[in-house]
Motif scaffolding. Sequence first.
Motif, PDB file in Angstrom:
ATOM      1  N   ILE A  72       0.829  -1.210   0.000  1.00 39.10           N
ATOM      2  CA  ILE A  72       0.000   0.000   0.000  1.00 39.10           C
ATOM      3  C   ILE A  72       0.855   1.248   0.000  1.00 39.10           C
ATOM      4  N   SER A  73       1.946   1.197   0.768  1.00 39.54           N
ATOM      5  CA  SER A  73       2.853   2.349   0.810  1.00 39.54           C
ATOM      6  C   SER A  73       3.450   2.617  -0.564  1.00 39.54           C
ATOM      7  N   GLY A  74       3.845   1.562  -1.263  1.00 44.74           N
ATOM      8  CA  GLY A  74       4.409   1.729  -2.597  1.00 44.74           C
ATOM      9  C   GLY A  74       3.389   2.211  -3.609  1.00 44.74           C
ATOM     10  N   ALA A  75       2.165   1.671  -3.499  1.00 41.78           N
ATOM     11  CA  ALA A  75       1.114   2.050  -4.450  1.00 41.78           C
ATOM     12  C   ALA A  75       0.698   3.507  -4.297  1.00 41.78           C
ATOM     13  N   SER A  76       0.835   4.043  -3.087  1.00 38.59           N
ATOM     14  CA  SER A  76       0.405   5.426  -2.838  1.00 38.59           C
ATOM     15  C   SER A  76       1.158   6.429  -3.698  1.00 38.59           C
ATOM     16  N   LEU A  86      -1.541   9.565 -10.511  1.00 39.88           N
ATOM     17  CA  LEU A  86      -1.585   9.130 -11.909  1.00 39.88           C
ATOM     18  C   LEU A  86      -2.799   8.264 -12.191  1.00 39.88           C
ATOM     19  N   ALA A  87      -3.124   7.369 -11.243  1.00 42.64           N
ATOM     20  CA  ALA A  87      -4.245   6.442 -11.472  1.00 42.64           C
ATOM     21  C   ALA A  87      -4.989   6.208 -10.161  1.00 42.64           C
ATOM     22  N   PRO A  88      -5.709   7.225  -9.692  1.00 46.38           N
ATOM     23  CA  PRO A  88      -6.364   7.110  -8.389  1.00 46.38           C
ATOM     24  C   PRO A  88      -7.358   5.958  -8.303  1.00 46.38           C
ATOM     25  N   GLY A  89      -8.119   5.721  -9.373  1.00 43.02           N
ATOM     26  CA  GLY A  89      -9.099   4.639  -9.340  1.00 43.02           C
ATOM     27  C   GLY A  89      -8.443   3.282  -9.232  1.00 43.02           C
ATOM     28  N   LEU A  90      -7.403   3.083 -10.015  1.00 40.48           N
ATOM     29  CA  LEU A  90      -6.681   1.805  -9.994  1.00 40.48           C
ATOM     30  C   LEU A  90      -6.016   1.570  -8.645  1.00 40.48           C
ATOM     31  N   VAL A  91      -5.422   2.617  -8.104  1.00 39.38           N
ATOM     32  CA  VAL A  91      -4.761   2.504  -6.798  1.00 39.38           C
ATOM     33  C   VAL A  91      -5.786   2.173  -5.714  1.00 39.38           C
ATOM     34  N   HIS A  92      -6.946   2.810  -5.768  1.00 41.08           N
ATOM     35  CA  HIS A  92      -8.002   2.540  -4.782  1.00 41.08           C
ATOM     36  C   HIS A  92      -8.423   1.076  -4.828  1.00 41.08           C
TER      37      HIS A  92
END
Length: 228
Positions: free
Chosen positions: A197-201, A206-212
């Motif tokens: 999660i820390s890395g994905a943040s 760039l891609a808020p929906g994908l990260v969520h």
Amino acid sequence: MWGRGLREVESVYLATFGQGSRVVGITSVRSGSGVSVLAAALAERCQRQNRALLVGLSDPTAAVPAQATQWIPTDEDIASYASADLRGFDSLIAAPTPEQSFSFRNAGAVRAMFDRLLNIYDMIVVDLAAVEPRERVAVPVTTVAAACESVIVVCLAGLDTRPSISRAANVLRQAGAPLQGVVVNDRFNQTVGEELISGASHFSRLAPGLVHKFVDFVERTKILNTKS
């Protein structure tokens, strides 16, 4: 912060007070390990069954006399300096001046203080300074630890190494402290999920929906959120 939380506190209670100890000290390898949190939680647990007192001896020397607490271990009426905590137990906190601090460096005097307090309280939890404190403390851990009936050492998973834990244990043993065990604070020991999660943040802009969606998946995957 404490992993299994209440179960951790209950385990410490059963291993110390549950085995007949009446004065239990909590210390750590280094400052900032969560000793005060555990000590207060343990005092709160004790208060459910018996009258409990938290003795705070982890503060540094008072900067000026006006900031100093007014009691020392040899005071006969020492219980009168205790104050009620909102969590149910009483607390007795020390912040002595440099001159007063010498009175805390006699294990016999400290033990006699505990004995007098045990005429009023059934259980005493002692919040001790770290074995390797970040700053100079008023009350050295070794003196008071030797006057306790059980001592628990808190270590930080991911930060404290085996050599540092062994070194702390040796210091306490040489002082005559009755070591009971170790509690591991896993605050800095991230799970695989937390690391993902820390890395994905970093990509949230760039891609808020994908990260969520990714974060939601990680949070729901039990194996990724299990402490090692």
